[in-house]
Motif scaffolding. Structure first.
Motif, short mmCIF file in Angstrom:
data_model
loop_
_atom_site.label_atom_id
_atom_site.label_comp_id
_atom_site.label_asym_id
_atom_site.label_seq_id
_atom_site.Cartn_x
_atom_site.Cartn_y
_atom_site.Cartn_z
N GLN A 45 0.82 -1.21 0.00
CA GLN A 45 0.00 0.00 0.00
C GLN A 45 0.86 1.26 0.00
OE1 GLN A 45 -2.16 -0.77 3.62
NE2 GLN A 45 -4.01 -1.34 2.50
N ARG A 46 1.85 1.28 0.87
CA ARG A 46 2.64 2.49 1.10
C ARG A 46 3.69 2.71 0.02
NH1 ARG A 46 4.84 0.74 5.42
NH2 ARG A 46 6.77 0.18 4.40
N ASP A 47 4.42 1.66 -0.35
CA ASP A 47 5.56 1.83 -1.24
C ASP A 47 5.29 1.45 -2.70
OD1 ASP A 47 6.59 2.25 1.28
OD2 ASP A 47 8.49 1.30 0.85
N LYS A 48 4.58 0.36 -2.91
CA LYS A 48 4.37 -0.10 -4.28
C LYS A 48 3.25 0.67 -4.99
CE LYS A 48 6.84 -3.09 -5.54
NZ LYS A 48 8.19 -2.87 -6.07
N LEU A 49 2.26 1.12 -4.25
CA LEU A 49 1.15 1.85 -4.87
C LEU A 49 1.21 3.34 -4.59
CD1 LEU A 49 -1.79 -0.65 -4.31
CD2 LEU A 49 -0.67 -0.07 -6.46
N SER A 50 2.35 3.83 -4.19
CA SER A 50 2.52 5.25 -3.92
C SER A 50 3.37 5.84 -5.04
CB SER A 50 3.22 5.45 -2.58
OG SER A 50 3.54 6.80 -2.40
N GLY A 51 2.87 6.87 -5.69
CA GLY A 51 3.61 7.50 -6.76
C GLY A 51 3.76 6.61 -7.98
N ASN A 52 2.84 5.69 -8.14
CA ASN A 52 2.93 4.76 -9.26
C ASN A 52 2.40 5.38 -10.54
OD1 ASN A 52 0.05 4.27 -9.62
ND2 ASN A 52 0.13 3.22 -7.69
N PRO A 53 2.63 4.72 -11.67
CA PRO A 53 2.13 5.26 -12.93
C PRO A 53 0.60 5.20 -13.05
CG PRO A 53 3.27 3.18 -13.29
CD PRO A 53 3.45 3.54 -11.86
N VAL A 54 -0.03 4.44 -12.20
CA VAL A 54 -1.48 4.39 -12.20
C VAL A 54 -1.97 5.52 -11.32
CG1 VAL A 54 -3.50 3.00 -11.63
CG2 VAL A 54 -1.40 1.90 -12.42
N GLN A 55 -2.71 6.42 -11.87
CA GLN A 55 -3.15 7.58 -11.10
C GLN A 55 -4.29 7.17 -10.18
OE1 GLN A 55 -3.97 10.91 -13.57
NE2 GLN A 55 -1.92 10.93 -14.43
N ALA A 56 -4.05 7.22 -8.89
CA ALA A 56 -5.07 6.86 -7.91
C ALA A 56 -6.14 7.95 -7.88
CB ALA A 56 -4.45 6.69 -6.54
N ARG A 57 -7.36 7.53 -8.08
CA ARG A 57 -8.46 8.50 -8.00
C ARG A 57 -9.28 8.27 -6.75
NH1 ARG A 57 -9.86 8.48 -14.28
NH2 ARG A 57 -8.05 9.68 -14.89
N THR A 58 -9.56 7.02 -6.46
CA THR A 58 -10.40 6.73 -5.30
C THR A 58 -9.63 6.07 -4.17
OG1 THR A 58 -11.00 4.52 -6.08
CG2 THR A 58 -12.38 6.36 -6.83
N GLY A 59 -8.48 5.47 -4.48
CA GLY A 59 -7.73 4.73 -3.47
C GLY A 59 -8.29 3.33 -3.26
N ALA A 60 -9.22 2.92 -4.12
CA ALA A 60 -9.86 1.61 -3.94
C ALA A 60 -8.86 0.46 -4.07
CB ALA A 60 -11.00 1.43 -4.94
N LEU A 61 -7.93 0.55 -5.02
CA LEU A 61 -6.94 -0.51 -5.19
C LEU A 61 -6.06 -0.60 -3.95
CD1 LEU A 61 -5.66 -2.72 -6.87
CD2 LEU A 61 -4.26 -0.97 -7.97
N ARG A 62 -5.55 0.54 -3.50
CA ARG A 62 -4.71 0.56 -2.29
C ARG A 62 -5.48 0.01 -1.09
NH1 ARG A 62 -4.21 5.71 -1.88
NH2 ARG A 62 -5.94 5.81 -0.44
N ASP A 63 -6.73 0.44 -0.94
CA ASP A 63 -7.53 0.01 0.20
C ASP A 63 -7.91 -1.47 0.13
OD1 ASP A 63 -7.35 2.60 1.07
OD2 ASP A 63 -9.38 3.16 0.45
N SER A 64 -7.84 -2.07 -1.06
CA SER A 64 -8.22 -3.48 -1.20
C SER A 64 -7.12 -4.43 -0.75
CB SER A 64 -8.58 -3.79 -2.66
OG SER A 64 -7.42 -3.89 -3.48
N ILE A 65 -5.91 -3.93 -0.53
CA ILE A 65 -4.78 -4.79 -0.15
C ILE A 65 -4.93 -5.19 1.32
CG2 ILE A 65 -2.27 -4.98 -0.02
CD1 ILE A 65 -3.40 -4.51 -2.88
N ASN A 66 -4.95 -6.49 1.56
CA ASN A 66 -5.14 -7.02 2.91
C ASN A 66 -4.13 -8.13 3.20
OD1 ASN A 66 -7.59 -5.60 3.74
ND2 ASN A 66 -8.52 -6.69 2.04
N PRO A 67 -3.72 -8.24 4.46
CA PRO A 67 -2.83 -9.35 4.83
C PRO A 67 -3.61 -10.67 4.83
CG PRO A 67 -3.46 -8.10 6.76
CD PRO A 67 -4.03 -7.37 5.58
#
Length: 159
Positions: A45-67
C-alpha cells in the motif's frame, strides 16, 4: 504466498525433541507470519502503490490490499491479497493488450481529460505494461518473511 512445510529427519532423539516442540514452533511461526503479512500489505500500500504510474483516483486498489495468514493443521500460509471486485486490478498487475472499452450500465462513458468532461460510446485503450505491485512487493519482502520464520523456529527450539 509463503507456505511453511517442514519435515523432521535425523537421529531419533533429535527428531523426538523437535516433534515435542511442534506446537510451540507452529504457534511462533503463525504469530511471526501474521505480523509479516501485515507488514507486506502495508508495504504494498505504502511503497508499491505510492507515486505509481497508475493515477489513484479513489484509493480503492490501495484500500483493497489485505494481509493473509492462515493455518490449516500443520500448514501455514501467509501473504497479501487485493483487487477483489476491481476490474482493473489484474490489468495493472499483469498488463493488458490494446482493447476497446465500452459502457456496461449506461449509454456513454464519462471521464475527464485535461479538466474537461468527455462523453463517448467507446475508447480504444492502448494497453499497458505490467506494474507488479503485488508480485514486486512480495519479492521485496520475502527475505523478511523467511527471516521471521527462522527466528520463530529458533525461539521455540531454545525455550
Amino acid at each position: 504466498m509463503i507456505k511453511v512445510i517442514s519435515e523432521v529427519v535425523g537421529a531419533p532423539e533429535v527428531r523426538d525433541r523437535v516433534l515435542a516442540l511442534k506446537p510451540a514452533i507452529l504457534a511462533n511461526t503463525k504469530t511471526a507470519l501474521d505480523q509479516w503479512a501485515e507488514e507486506l500489505a502495508s508495504y504494498i500500500q505504502r511503497d508499491k502503490l505510492s507515486g505509481n504510474p497508475v493515477q489513484a483516483r479513489t484509493g480503492a486498489l490501495r484500500d483493497s490490499i489485505n494481509p493473509i495468514a492462515e493455518q490449516e493443521g500443520d500448514l501455514i500460509t501467509a501473504g497479501a491479497g487485493g483487487g477483489a471486485g476491481l476490474d482493473y486490478a489484474r490489468a495493472i498487475e499483469f498488463g493488458s493488450r490494446p482493447h476497446e472499452i465500452v459502457p456496461r450500465r449506461a449509454n456513454f462513458l464519462r471521464f475527464e481529460v485535461d479538466g474537461r468532461i468527455v462523453y463517448t460510446k467507446h475508447v480504444n485503450h492502448p494497453g499497458n505494461r505490467p506494474f507488479r505491485y503485488m508480485r514486486g512487493g512480495f519479492e521485496d519482502m520475502q527475505p523478511q518473511g523467511i527471516e521471521a520464520i527462522r527466528a520463530a523456529v529458533a525461539e521455540a527450539l531454545t525455550t
